[in-house]
Design a protein around this motif. Sequence first.
Motif, short mmCIF file in Angstrom:
data_model
loop_
_atom_site.label_atom_id
_atom_site.label_comp_id
_atom_site.label_asym_id
_atom_site.label_seq_id
_atom_site.Cartn_x
_atom_site.Cartn_y
_atom_site.Cartn_z
N VAL A 46 0.85 -1.20 0.00
CA VAL A 46 0.00 0.00 0.00
C VAL A 46 0.89 1.25 0.00
O VAL A 46 0.63 2.21 -0.74
CB VAL A 46 -0.94 -0.01 1.22
N ALA A 47 1.96 1.22 0.79
CA ALA A 47 2.88 2.37 0.85
C ALA A 47 3.50 2.62 -0.52
O ALA A 47 3.63 3.77 -0.95
CB ALA A 47 3.96 2.14 1.90
N VAL A 48 3.88 1.55 -1.21
CA VAL A 48 4.49 1.68 -2.54
C VAL A 48 3.50 2.33 -3.52
O VAL A 48 3.85 3.27 -4.25
CB VAL A 48 4.96 0.30 -3.05
N VAL A 49 2.25 1.84 -3.50
CA VAL A 49 1.24 2.42 -4.39
C VAL A 49 1.03 3.89 -4.06
O VAL A 49 0.93 4.74 -4.95
CB VAL A 49 -0.09 1.63 -4.28
N VAL A 51 3.20 5.98 -2.74
CA VAL A 51 4.35 6.78 -3.18
C VAL A 51 4.24 7.08 -4.67
O VAL A 51 4.47 8.22 -5.11
CB VAL A 51 5.67 6.04 -2.87
N ILE A 52 3.86 6.08 -5.48
CA ILE A 52 3.71 6.30 -6.92
C ILE A 52 2.63 7.36 -7.16
O ILE A 52 2.82 8.30 -7.94
CB ILE A 52 3.32 4.98 -7.63
N GLY A 55 3.88 10.78 -6.08
CA GLY A 55 4.90 11.25 -7.01
C GLY A 55 4.27 11.81 -8.28
O GLY A 55 4.62 12.91 -8.73
N LEU A 56 3.34 11.06 -8.86
CA LEU A 56 2.67 11.53 -10.08
C LEU A 56 1.90 12.81 -9.79
O LEU A 56 1.90 13.76 -10.58
CB LEU A 56 1.73 10.45 -10.62
N TYR A 59 4.15 15.86 -9.56
CA TYR A 59 4.60 16.25 -10.90
C TYR A 59 3.51 17.01 -11.63
O TYR A 59 3.76 18.04 -12.27
CB TYR A 59 4.99 14.99 -11.67
N LEU A 60 2.26 16.52 -11.52
CA LEU A 60 1.15 17.17 -12.21
C LEU A 60 0.84 18.53 -11.60
O LEU A 60 0.52 19.49 -12.31
CB LEU A 60 -0.08 16.27 -12.19
N LEU A 63 3.29 20.97 -12.95
CA LEU A 63 2.95 21.32 -14.32
C LEU A 63 1.79 22.29 -14.34
O LEU A 63 1.78 23.28 -15.09
CB LEU A 63 2.58 20.04 -15.08
N LYS A 66 3.01 25.72 -13.48
CA LYS A 66 3.74 26.33 -14.59
C LYS A 66 2.77 26.84 -15.65
O LYS A 66 2.97 27.92 -16.22
CB LYS A 66 4.70 25.30 -15.21
N LEU B 24 -4.03 -5.88 -5.81
CA LEU B 24 -4.13 -5.80 -4.35
C LEU B 24 -5.15 -6.79 -3.78
O LEU B 24 -5.13 -7.07 -2.58
CB LEU B 24 -4.52 -4.38 -3.91
N ASN B 168 4.43 -6.10 -5.28
CA ASN B 168 5.19 -4.92 -5.72
C ASN B 168 5.76 -5.11 -7.11
O ASN B 168 6.18 -4.13 -7.73
CB ASN B 168 6.32 -4.63 -4.72
N PHE B 171 4.08 -2.85 -9.35
CA PHE B 171 4.24 -1.41 -9.15
C PHE B 171 5.69 -0.99 -9.28
O PHE B 171 6.01 -0.11 -10.07
CB PHE B 171 3.67 -1.03 -7.78
N LEU B 175 7.48 0.14 -13.02
CA LEU B 175 8.00 1.50 -13.13
C LEU B 175 9.29 1.54 -13.95
O LEU B 175 9.49 2.42 -14.79
CB LEU B 175 8.28 2.07 -11.74
N LEU B 214 11.28 10.88 -13.82
CA LEU B 214 10.26 10.80 -12.76
C LEU B 214 9.99 9.35 -12.38
O LEU B 214 9.99 8.99 -11.19
CB LEU B 214 8.97 11.48 -13.24
N LEU B 218 10.75 7.54 -8.76
CA LEU B 218 9.70 6.78 -8.06
C LEU B 218 10.12 5.32 -7.90
O LEU B 218 9.84 4.69 -6.87
CB LEU B 218 8.39 6.86 -8.84
N THR B 222 10.17 3.53 -4.33
CA THR B 222 9.37 2.34 -4.03
C THR B 222 10.25 1.14 -3.72
O THR B 222 9.95 0.35 -2.83
CB THR B 222 8.45 2.00 -5.21
N ILE B 225 11.38 1.26 -0.17
CA ILE B 225 10.36 0.79 0.79
C ILE B 225 10.28 -0.73 0.77
O ILE B 225 10.24 -1.38 1.83
CB ILE B 225 8.98 1.40 0.44
N ILE B 333 1.39 12.12 -19.71
CA ILE B 333 2.08 13.19 -18.97
C ILE B 333 3.06 13.91 -19.88
O ILE B 333 3.15 15.13 -19.89
CB ILE B 333 2.79 12.60 -17.73
N TYR B 340 2.77 22.23 -23.17
CA TYR B 340 3.15 23.41 -22.39
C TYR B 340 4.39 24.08 -23.00
O TYR B 340 4.42 25.30 -23.21
CB TYR B 340 3.42 22.99 -20.94
#
Lengths: 77, 352
Positions: A46-49, A51-52, A55-56, A59-60, A63, A66, B24, B168, B171, B175, B214, B218, B222, B225, B333, B340
Amino acid sequence: MKNNNIQNTVFRFVVFFLITFLSVDLRAESEVIDFMRNSGKIYSVVAVVAVIFIGLAIYLFRLDAKLTKLEKRINDQ
Amino acid sequence: MNIKGWWWKILGVLIYLYVIIGGLTVPLKPGVLKVDPASANTGTKLELNITGYNTHFSDATENKAWLKTDSGHSIKARDIHIVDDMHAQLIFELPEVLPPGEKVQPLTLIMDNEKDGAFVQPNAIFVKAKENTTSGTEGWDEADFGHIHTADGIAFPYRNILHETIRNTFFHVALWFAMFIMLIVGLVYAVRYLRTHDYSYDIKSSAYNKTGILFGILGLATGSIWARFTWNTFWTGDVKLNMTAVTLLIYLAYLVLRGASSDTDKKAKISSAYTIFAFVAMIPLLFIIPRMTDSLHPGNGGNPALGGEDLDNTLRMFFYPAILGLSLIGVWISTLVIRYEMLKERLFQNQK
């Protein structure tokens, strides 16, 4: 311009606190670790998900900020 | 809103949602969490206390258990006392002698019932031979377990130490695959810029590189962790970790390089050329050096990857979609960044 500076400062503080909060929490003290080790360590996944996702999101948000700046400049012209 | 231009963005999000939900919620196969005691002597009665994971000992009626040596000899449990679904006590009569081999031998525990199917715990217990005994096979059967059940439904493999963190794979590992795809696209656009000197290619190249970076950051976070709960530390001296850090630093230097120059033409030329250098440097750092030494990562040194139980077909059902979904999101993204930067570029040109 002044408004922007304030936004930037706030943003930096939020990021700083998020990072310290996360690192303190994970390093923490055995209680948290024990909790994460429970149920076959599922909470570390759950922590890993999370963090992802965070992070995203960061970043957004950057953006987005900006783009707002650019919009302002176009409007000012 | 034009749905034709949107379908792949929606597809990417839906695929990744499928990975998060499925990854999950699909259960883990049953396994053995704990075996007590950890060692025993030959010729004794062994009461082995088992703590299972996702097991259904009391629901099942046909519980069976064996201990097997590496030489292929086995003994069957004489009696099984079920405490509850997760706990059972196995009673073995250990023979007086050990089959030919070492004085101390690791035995593999094999359990089977009709609810959970068969599952195995390697090196569950170490059995020590008595002093001054010769080896022999009296009391041991040839390993033949007769009819063994297989469980229905899909479940992820149960691996010692990994436990639930095997999820993981979808995930953390995906990545890195997505990062690699982003960096390849960035490289292609960099080469196209150098061939055509069309500034829009440089913008595209830098956007894909940024998304790749990015994903890489990440990936490190991850992985850190995951390592904390399997290798017991946030960072190890593992070659793969250090080489990845070097790779990311090379790519971070790319961002610095772009920020340092204000002359558009010069910036584009230098950063496109640097992209090629960074990508070429990444190949040995990530794909060759970690394979030459021992590593904690699967697929490096002596460790197999993408095979056996490390990536079985149930994991593939989510692992490959995870790469695809994350890559589509990455492209999305990147296109936002490209739009932009293009807008900003047009604005600058108007001002000139």
